[in-house]
Design a protein around this motif. Structure first.
Motif: not given
Length: 274
Positions: A232-233, A235-236, A131, A117, A121, A126-128
């Motif tokens: 994901l957090s 990455q955001a 995921k 992961c 990152v 891309d986040m999608e």
């Protein structure tokens, strides 16, 4: 190996209670020992289980048994601490600064999916994509873990049946000697020992081991979902404190009840001291 005391104590208590209760009723331990019955039940159960699964799966049995007797604790809080640290580092130095963490000793303490992961990152994936890729991986590994536990579950289903088969065989043999009525009682008693062996093996060993492996698989899956959500957090670019609070929702309610407010303070203090 760090032994799981619960597994050992559970087996000892169950078997001990059965034997003790039997002797209290006037029975003797030696009357419960019958080698042919054990061979029928064990051999029949093992054979039927081998038929059900491939040899590749059967070869995993020693490792799975070792895991059932090994003490394993969840890493929920450690994972949250680590992601809070990563979020703080990314916030102050940028996402690319996390590249140094990919080969660090710290990351090796966790599930390998964390490294995967983090690589995605850092690469700016891309986040999608992250995921979808990781959810598929988590699902496949969860299914494989359930399949492995199913080996013992199957054995737990076959054992009582093998015990019944052994009992029928014993009764056939006993009833074939009706000309010697004095031997009929002991012969019938021995015949029913196979049923006893099958029931004990299924309910004291095979089925509990299967459930323990399933419980361990659930913990692993939750840890991986926790890692994915943390990634994901990251990455955001979420705030470290918000990230920490979000990830704490993955922790079991029983743990949250003990340290609902304390958790956040301790996690930040410990991470800040790295």
């Amino acid at each position: 190996m760090d032994l799981d005391i619960a597994t050992v104590v559970g087996i000892v208590v169950a078997v001990g209670a059965i034997i003790y209760g039997f002797t209290l009723g006037g029975g003797t331990v030696t009357s419960l020992i019958d080698v042919p019955s054990a061979i029928i039940v064990l051999g029949g159960t093992i054979g039927a289980t081998i038929i059900t699964y491939s040899m590749d799966n059967i070869k995993k049995v020693p490792r799975l048994l070792a895991r059932a007797f090994k003490n394993e604790k969840d890493n929920y809080l450690e994972i949250i601490k680590y992601f809070t640290y990563l979020a703080q580092k990314a916030r102050s130095e940028g996402l690319l600064s996390l590249e140094s963490e990919i080969e660090s000793e710290e990351i090796k303490k966790f599930d390998p999916i964390l490294k995967e992961c983090l690589e995605l990152v850092v690469d700016g994936s891309d986040m999608e994509l992250i995921k979808t890729t990781m959810e598929n991986k988590i699902y496949v590994e969860d299914m494989e873990a359930k399949k492995e536990a199913g080996i013992f579950e199957s054995a737990g289903g076959y054992a009582p049946t093998m015990g019944l088969i052994g009992t029928v065989m014993g009764l056939v043999q006993a009833l074939g000697n009706l000309t010697e009525p004095d031997k009929l009682g002991p012969a019938v008693a021995v015949a029913f020992i196979t049923t006893l062996y099958g029931a004990i093996l299924a309910n004291v060993f095979f089925l509990p081991i299967a459930q323990k492996l399933k419980n361990r698989a659930k913990v692993k899956t939750t840890e991986r979902e926790l890692i994915l959500e943390g990634s994901l957090s990251l990455q955001a670019g979420e705030n470290p404190r918000i990230l920490e609070r979000k990830l704490m929702t993955f922790v079991a309610q029983a743990q949250l009840k003990n340290t609902p407010q304390k958790g956040g303070v301790e996690l930040n203090e410990e991470v800040g001291g790295r």
